[in-house]
Design an enzyme around this catalytic site. Structure first.
Site: not given
Ligand code: AMP
Length: 398
Positions: A10, A89, A178, A238, A330, A332, A383
């Protein structure tokens, strides 16, 4: 069963995510990330046999250097002989690709042509494809497109109300992104909940980029990202939807150049722009809990706009069976999930606070109470596994 491993690549604009995955059981034998490519501090981090490693790459290392380093790692750990395919990807497949494709010269030409619509991503994806073809000339290379899953959208959902010639002659329309993630988590929801073939799902992929998708009977019928990933809900940096009149205001009245507007909307807006703090949801949540009002405002706008987008998809779906949260936020953020469900409480669901807290850090689960007719749940996306499965399937079909 013989070993059947797939190398998944990716390539982002300045990063390379990779994994070697066992196509028989989803086990990741090697996984990692080369990041800060083109910078002096380019680095490769990887995990193999449970242990983590990190090596500096040469200054200004590019995707080719990163892939060459990865190929050496694969050879060193004797993983090359069991590879049956490489899955890539690819961000934009335009209207041509409704599913994954074995990479041929024609497919490469089509990806190049579509690069006009994804100038940051498709050229990086092509670099990855070419480097992998050189390193593994005997292996089947497969392209898995972010846009493909959304090609089932009806015309009234994907067209902008612009002069029709812009669509016919230049391909200006909504494509959505996505797709691999929306496809994976919706299929997982059907499997886990035992849903009938006829079902209505909304998936919210909330990471650094965020998008929502309406899925009817397994097909994407609408999604929030458009011609580019800028459209839709509020994201890390964004803006999501804005009044297009803003462009004139900023350029004519305030003297911005078009590049400055584009950079502001893509890199300085969203959670970062409102909070004036960070694009990282964790930082914003911590500040919110400490009483930082800008952080609270950023979360409020993010959740309000997200809930509005989810509610809008009750139109194409004529109802809802399950809402799925995925992506880093989503998967976490119990805070954001709770706020979104509260906005949508007219749907009659009830949040189970304990289940909401438990469904974090890779745990899957329903977060609404057992008596809620419409469910909300958390499903960690994967993914890489989707790309691995498609690549293995197409390699076997050849
Ligand atoms: P991704 O692009 O899917 O890796 O997601 C990144 C986003 O997930 C960032 O804004 C991180 O701050 C958020 N994130 C990761 N872990 C947590 C957590 N424990 N609580 C809230 N947001 C999280």
């Amino acid at each position: 069963m013989s070993e059947q491993h797939v190398l998944v690549l990716n390539c982002g604009s300045s990063s390379l995510k990779f994994a070697v995955i066992d196509a028989n059981n989803a086990q990741e034998l090697l996984s990692g990330l080369a990041e800060r490519l083109h910078n002096d501090d380019a680095v490769i981090k990887y995990k193999i046999a449970g242990s983590k490693h990190q090596n500096a790459l040469t200054a200004k290392a590019d995707h080719k250097v990163a892939i060459d380093t990865l190929v050496s790692l694969i050879r060193e750990h004797k993983l090359a002989d069991s590879l049956i395919a490489v899955g890539h990807r690819v961000v934009h497949g335009g209207e041509q690709f409704t599913g994954s494709q074995v990479i041929t010269d024609d497919v490469i030409a089509a990806i190049m042509k579509t690069a006009q619509l994804a100038p940051l991503h498709n050229p990086a994806n092509l670099t990855g494809i070419k480097a992998a073809q050189q390193a593994f000339p005997a292996l089947t290379q497969v392209a898995v497109f972010d846009t493909a899953f959304h090609q089932s959208m009806p015309k009234h959902a994907y067209l902008y109300a612009l002069p029709y010639a812009l669509y016919k002659e230049q391909g200006v329309r909504r494509y959505g992104f996505h797709g691999t993630s929306h496809n994976y988590v919706s299929a997982k929801a059907v499997e886990v909940l035992g849903l009938a073939n006829s079902h209505r799902i909304i998936t919210a992929h909330l990471g650094n980029g965020c998008s929502v998708c309406a899925i009817k009977d397994g097909n994407s019928v609408d999604t929030s990202m458009g011609l580019t990933p800028l459209e839709g809900v509020v994201m890390g940096t964004r803006s999501g939807d804005i009044d297009p009149g803003l462009f004139d205001f900023l350029t004519v009245q305030l003297g911005y150049s078009s590049q400055e507007v584009s950079s502001m909307l893509n890199k300085d807006s969203g959670l970062l722009g409102i909070s004036e703090l960070s694009n990282d949801c964790r930082t914003i949540e911590e500040a919110h809990l400490e009483g930082n009002t800008q952080a609270t405002l950023a979360l409020d706008i993010f959740c309000y706009r997200l809930a509005k987008q989810i509610a809008a998809y009750l139109v194409p779906l004529s109802g809802l069976d399950v809402l799925v949260f995925t992506g880093g936020i989503g998967e976490n953020s119990d805070i954001i999930r709770a706020k979104v469900l509260t906005h949508l409480s007219f749907l009659g669901w009830q949040l189970d606070p304990q289940k909401n807290t438990e469904a974090r850090f890779g745990n899957m689960g329903v977060i609404t109470t057992a008596d809620s007719n419409i469910k909300a749940m958390v499903i960690p996306t994967n993914e890489e596994w989707m790309i691995c499965q498609d690549a293995a399937r197409l390699a076997k079909e050849l």
